[in-house]
Design a protein around this motif. Structure first.
Motif, PDB file in Angstrom:
ATOM      1  N   PHE A  81       0.809  -1.224   0.000  1.00 20.33           N
ATOM      2  CA  PHE A  81       0.000   0.000   0.000  1.00 20.33           C
ATOM      3  C   PHE A  81       0.844   1.278   0.000  1.00 20.33           C
ATOM      4  N   PRO A  82       1.799   1.447   0.940  1.00 17.95           N
ATOM      5  CA  PRO A  82       2.566   2.701   0.918  1.00 17.95           C
ATOM      6  C   PRO A  82       3.391   2.883  -0.344  1.00 17.95           C
ATOM      7  N   LEU A  83       3.863   1.788  -0.920  1.00 15.85           N
ATOM      8  CA  LEU A  83       4.660   1.884  -2.141  1.00 15.85           C
ATOM      9  C   LEU A  83       3.794   2.346  -3.312  1.00 15.85           C
ATOM     10  N   ALA A  84       2.610   1.758  -3.443  1.00 17.14           N
ATOM     11  CA  ALA A  84       1.700   2.142  -4.527  1.00 17.14           C
ATOM     12  C   ALA A  84       1.290   3.599  -4.394  1.00 17.14           C
ATOM     13  N   TYR A  85       1.015   4.021  -3.182  1.00 21.07           N
ATOM     14  CA  TYR A  85       0.618   5.416  -2.958  1.00 21.07           C
ATOM     15  C   TYR A  85       1.727   6.370  -3.386  1.00 21.07           C
ATOM     16  N   TYR A  86       2.953   6.082  -2.986  1.00 19.60           N
ATOM     17  CA  TYR A  86       4.058   6.969  -3.338  1.00 19.60           C
ATOM     18  C   TYR A  86       4.305   6.990  -4.840  1.00 19.60           C
ATOM     19  N   GLY A  87       4.203   5.830  -5.486  1.00 23.49           N
ATOM     20  CA  GLY A  87       4.401   5.784  -6.929  1.00 23.49           C
ATOM     21  C   GLY A  87       3.363   6.596  -7.673  1.00 23.49           C
ATOM     22  N   ALA A  88       2.091   6.476  -7.276  1.00 20.86           N
ATOM     23  CA  ALA A  88       1.002   7.182  -7.945  1.00 20.86           C
ATOM     24  C   ALA A  88       0.978   8.669  -7.596  1.00 20.86           C
ATOM     25  N   GLU A 225       6.118  -3.880 -10.607  1.00 14.49           N
ATOM     26  CA  GLU A 225       5.538  -3.818 -11.949  1.00 14.49           C
ATOM     27  C   GLU A 225       4.234  -3.030 -11.942  1.00 14.49           C
ATOM     28  N   GLN A 226       3.455  -3.142 -10.860  1.00 16.82           N
ATOM     29  CA  GLN A 226       2.225  -2.350 -10.767  1.00 16.82           C
ATOM     30  C   GLN A 226       2.556  -0.859 -10.741  1.00 16.82           C
ATOM     31  N   ILE A 227       3.622  -0.502 -10.035  1.00 18.11           N
ATOM     32  CA  ILE A 227       4.007   0.903  -9.922  1.00 18.11           C
ATOM     33  C   ILE A 227       4.544   1.433 -11.249  1.00 18.11           C
ATOM     34  N   ASP A 228       5.121   0.564 -12.068  1.00 19.16           N
ATOM     35  CA  ASP A 228       5.577   1.011 -13.390  1.00 19.16           C
ATOM     36  C   ASP A 228       4.410   1.539 -14.226  1.00 19.16           C
ATOM     37  N   TYR A 229       3.198   1.103 -13.912  1.00 19.75           N
ATOM     38  CA  TYR A 229       1.994   1.668 -14.532  1.00 19.75           C
ATOM     39  C   TYR A 229       1.450   2.827 -13.702  1.00 19.75           C
ATOM     40  N   LEU A 230       1.367   2.640 -12.386  1.00 15.15           N
ATOM     41  CA  LEU A 230       0.746   3.638 -11.520  1.00 15.15           C
ATOM     42  C   LEU A 230       1.487   4.974 -11.525  1.00 15.15           C
ATOM     43  N   ARG A 231       2.751   4.981 -11.879  1.00 17.98           N
ATOM     44  CA  ARG A 231       3.480   6.252 -11.922  1.00 17.98           C
ATOM     45  C   ARG A 231       2.915   7.193 -12.986  1.00 17.98           C
ATOM     46  N   PHE A 232       2.075   6.673 -13.875  1.00 18.14           N
ATOM     47  CA  PHE A 232       1.453   7.514 -14.897  1.00 18.14           C
ATOM     48  C   PHE A 232       0.052   7.979 -14.501  1.00 18.14           C
ATOM     49  N   MET A 233      -0.284   7.848 -13.214  1.00 21.68           N
ATOM     50  CA  MET A 233      -1.581   8.355 -12.750  1.00 21.68           C
ATOM     51  C   MET A 233      -1.649   9.869 -12.906  1.00 21.68           C
ATOM     52  N   PRO A 234      -2.831  10.406 -13.248  1.00 20.01           N
ATOM     53  CA  PRO A 234      -2.974  11.867 -13.336  1.00 20.01           C
ATOM     54  C   PRO A 234      -2.930  12.481 -11.936  1.00 20.01           C
ATOM     55  N   PRO A 235      -2.785  13.798 -11.834  1.00 19.61           N
ATOM     56  CA  PRO A 235      -2.808  14.451 -10.518  1.00 19.61           C
ATOM     57  C   PRO A 235      -4.111  14.144  -9.777  1.00 19.61           C
ATOM     58  N   ARG A 236      -4.014  13.998  -8.480  1.00 18.39           N
ATOM     59  CA  ARG A 236      -5.219  13.780  -7.678  1.00 18.39           C
ATOM     60  C   ARG A 236      -5.901  15.119  -7.417  1.00 18.39           C
ATOM     61  N   THR A 237      -7.169  15.203  -7.761  1.00 16.44           N
ATOM     62  CA  THR A 237      -7.932  16.441  -7.602  1.00 16.44           C
ATOM     63  C   THR A 237      -9.227  16.134  -6.851  1.00 16.44           C
ATOM     64  N   PRO A 238      -9.932  17.164  -6.353  1.00 11.47           N
ATOM     65  CA  PRO A 238     -11.227  16.906  -5.708  1.00 11.47           C
ATOM     66  C   PRO A 238     -12.210  16.204  -6.639  1.00 11.47           C
ATOM     67  N   GLU A 239     -12.118  16.468  -7.939  1.00  8.10           N
ATOM     68  CA  GLU A 239     -13.051  15.881  -8.899  1.00  8.10           C
ATOM     69  C   GLU A 239     -12.781  14.392  -9.135  1.00  8.10           C
ATOM     70  N   ASN A 240     -11.523  13.987  -9.158  1.00  8.57           N
ATOM     71  CA  ASN A 240     -11.216  12.578  -9.470  1.00  8.57           C
ATOM     72  C   ASN A 240     -10.750  11.794  -8.247  1.00  8.57           C
ATOM     73  N   ARG A 241     -10.907  12.378  -7.071  1.00  7.71           N
ATOM     74  CA  ARG A 241     -10.341  11.786  -5.855  1.00  7.71           C
ATOM     75  C   ARG A 241     -10.793  10.333  -5.653  1.00  7.71           C
ATOM     76  N   ARG A 242     -12.111  10.089  -5.798  1.00  9.02           N
ATOM     77  CA  ARG A 242     -12.616   8.736  -5.556  1.00  9.02           C
ATOM     78  C   ARG A 242     -12.075   7.756  -6.596  1.00  9.02           C
ATOM     79  N   ALA A 243     -12.107   8.148  -7.862  1.00  7.29           N
ATOM     80  CA  ALA A 243     -11.594   7.282  -8.923  1.00  7.29           C
ATOM     81  C   ALA A 243     -10.092   7.060  -8.765  1.00  7.29           C
ATOM     82  N   TRP A 244      -9.384   8.108  -8.344  1.00  7.89           N
ATOM     83  CA  TRP A 244      -7.932   8.013  -8.161  1.00  7.89           C
ATOM     84  C   TRP A 244      -7.598   6.981  -7.086  1.00  7.89           C
ATOM     85  N   TRP A 245      -8.240   7.099  -5.935  1.00  5.39           N
ATOM     86  CA  TRP A 245      -7.965   6.173  -4.839  1.00  5.39           C
ATOM     87  C   TRP A 245      -8.398   4.746  -5.187  1.00  5.39           C
ATOM     88  N   THR A 246      -9.539   4.622  -5.856  1.00  6.22           N
ATOM     89  CA  THR A 246     -10.005   3.277  -6.239  1.00  6.22           C
ATOM     90  C   THR A 246      -8.993   2.591  -7.145  1.00  6.22           C
TER      91      THR A 246
END
Length: 530
Positions: A81-88, A225-246
């Protein structure tokens, strides 16, 4: 030799496509959280889970296998969990996270090699499964199947994330249909198969559970390998917060939930095939799925569909293995030699290692290889996760904002390096019986426990002094914007002339700003801040 000479334009273009060794800029991250998450989950379509589950189930029984799978899944989820969060959140891969989370600029070379090993071990595993399918369906000799399963990946992995996102998104629905529909039909048609599965084997044994968990925990490196994809997540915003975390949770640590389900299915299919036809090859996915498909469809359709499923799964995961492995090897090589040969060179290097393992019939002793390897993978991932969760957020001895740039970090940070070596070496000693036969099954727990204890202990002993060589990178603008996302302000690099966003640059000792990769390849050290 100057930085400009070590980074010719053709390599700069390839670097910009994949952002190897560097922060993934906002200008490139145009995908939605759902697309990035679906692409990351497409990479877990590998068939090794079925073989791993089958091997554990047939060796230790269903009850022990299911408990082993559950124990491993909990450990992998919590540590991932902490690794994925930092990568994204900060848009960097696991190697860059590792540098600033206890290992230092050169100290993390050790873990990069371990991750690269993970990718070619699992490439070889999946390639072997594809070769088994080609032999079963088409009569191809295994050596030729190994070669074909390697060569087919090369054109698919050349173009990085843009091509991988399309491949994974387009193939996910077909893969899910081929895997899930026959199993649901089988359970409905033959409900007694569930009882036969649950009653297979003897009673529960703690030692058996831990032996099985050790095999499953070898997959802990998959979070890289999951983080190699997750590093391309868009910025977290109030509008996409739920989708981002999911997307971060499901495609980050959540990959293990899907993996655990596949392992349990592997046990089910192995028991079913063993009871139905008594096949000694019940651990091979092609045998498992043909055994199930025969109950669902006409005989002439069984083998072709099973082959499609096996080949599709192998391609989906091995493009990720080849891609992530190339990133890991490039990270290590560039830091040690201060030369950047291009990621594609290491695609071929990684595939060559994989092919050698396949030709050596690694699949026949897969669980032994994975049990040994799991000690190193656990030590690395748990050490980094503990540094983030405990040293950064509880002890506050490790800086929260991840740092990866040369000159900002010490060459080696004893916090992570000592914790990793202590964890891996002690758990390997337990694995080989140096502390007695009764302790051997518990080597995974030793790896976890030592990493969790020694990582914060070393931070306290060193008082966190070896995390940052410098606190100021020479640029007035903060790396994060007011909303906590990495800043998108562009700065021109004095070495290659290309613009890079704020988190990827720092001041050059010669004046102006320099990007992280040009600084890594600066063989004279002229650009490194004092």
């Amino acid at each position: 030799m100057t930085v400009e000479e070590t980074l010719p334009k053709r390599q700069a273009k390839e670097t910009l496509e994949d952002y190897t060794l560097r922060f993934a800029p906002r200008s490139y991250r145009r995908w939605t959280p759902a697309v990035v998450g679906a692409s990351a989950l497409g990479g877990i379509a590998y068939m090794a889970d079925f073989s791993i589950g089958a091997g554990i189930g047939l060796t230790h029984g269903t009850g022990n296998a299911l408990l082993a799978i559950a124990v491993a899944a909990v450990i992998i989820f919590v540590s991932g969990f902490p690794l994925a969060y930092y990568g994204a959140r900060y848009n960097i891969d696991l190697d860059l996270i590792t540098r600033g989370s206890g290992f230092g600029y050169y100290g993390s070379v050790l873990t990069s090699v371990i991750f690269a090993s993970f990718t070619f071990i699992f490439f070889a595993t999946e390639g072997s499964i594809m070769a088994q399918g080609l032999k079963y369906a088409l009569g191809l000799p295994l050596w030729l199947g190994y070669l074909l399963s390697t060569l087919v990946i090369i054109p698919l992995v050349v173009y990085g994330m843009k091509a991988l996102a399309k491949l994974q998104s387009w193939t996910n629905p077909l893969w899910i249909l081929l895997m899930v529909a026959p199993l649901v039909f089988l359970v409905v048609k033959d409900p007694d198969s569930v009882q036969r599965w649950l009653s297979h084997g003897s009673g529960v044994s703690t030692a058996a559970v831990m032996l099985g968990a050790g095999v499953c925990l070898s997959l802990m490196g998959q979070i890289g390998e999951q983080i190699d994809y997750l590093r391309f997540m868009p910025p977290r915003t109030p509008e996409n917060r739920r989708a981002w975390w999911t997307s971060v949770v499901l495609a980050g640590p959540g990959w293990v939930v899907f993996g655990a389900v596949k392992q349990a299915i592997g046990v089910f299919m192995a028991v079913y095939v063993l009871d139905a036809v008594g096949s000694a090859a019940a651990v091979e996915p092609i045998e498992q799925f043909t055994g199930v498909f025969k109950q669902l469809m006409p005989g002439w359709l069984v083998v072709p569909l099973a082959l499609v499923l096996v080949v599709l799964s192998q391609v989906k995961i091995n493009v990720t293995n080849a891609y992530s492995g190339s990133l890991a090897w490039t990270n290590s090589f560039t830091r040690v030699t201060r030369r950047y040969p291009g990621r594609l060179v290491f695609v071929l290097v990684n595939l060559s290692f994989s092919l050698v393992l396949m030709e050596a019939n690694m699949f026949s002793f897969l669980n032994n290889v994975l049990s040994f390897y799991s000690n190193c993978a656990i030590a690395w991932v748990v050490t980094v996760a503990t540094d983030i969760a405990v040293n950064k957020y509880v002890l506050k001895l490790s800086p929260k904002l991840p740092e990866f740039r040369r000159g900002m970090l010490y060459a080696v940070n004893p916090v992570g390096v000592v914790a990793f070596l202590a964890s891996s070496l002690l758990s390997i000693a337990v694995y080989f019986g140096l502390f007695g036969e009764a302790m051997k099954p518990y080597s995974p727990l030793v790896a976890v426990g030592v990493a969790v204890v020694v990582t914060p202990l070393m931070a306290v002993v060193t008082r966190g002094r070896y995390y940052l060589r410098r606190a100021d990178d020479g640029i007035a603008e903060p790396r994060l914007s007011a909303d906590g996302n990495p800043s998108a302000t562009p700065y021109d690099c004095v070495a290659c002339g290309e613009p890079y966003e704020r988190p990827d640059v720092l001041a050059s000792a010669t004046g102006g700003t320099i990007c992280s990769l040009c600084l890594s390849t600066d063989r004279t050290g002229a650009h490194v801040l004092p």
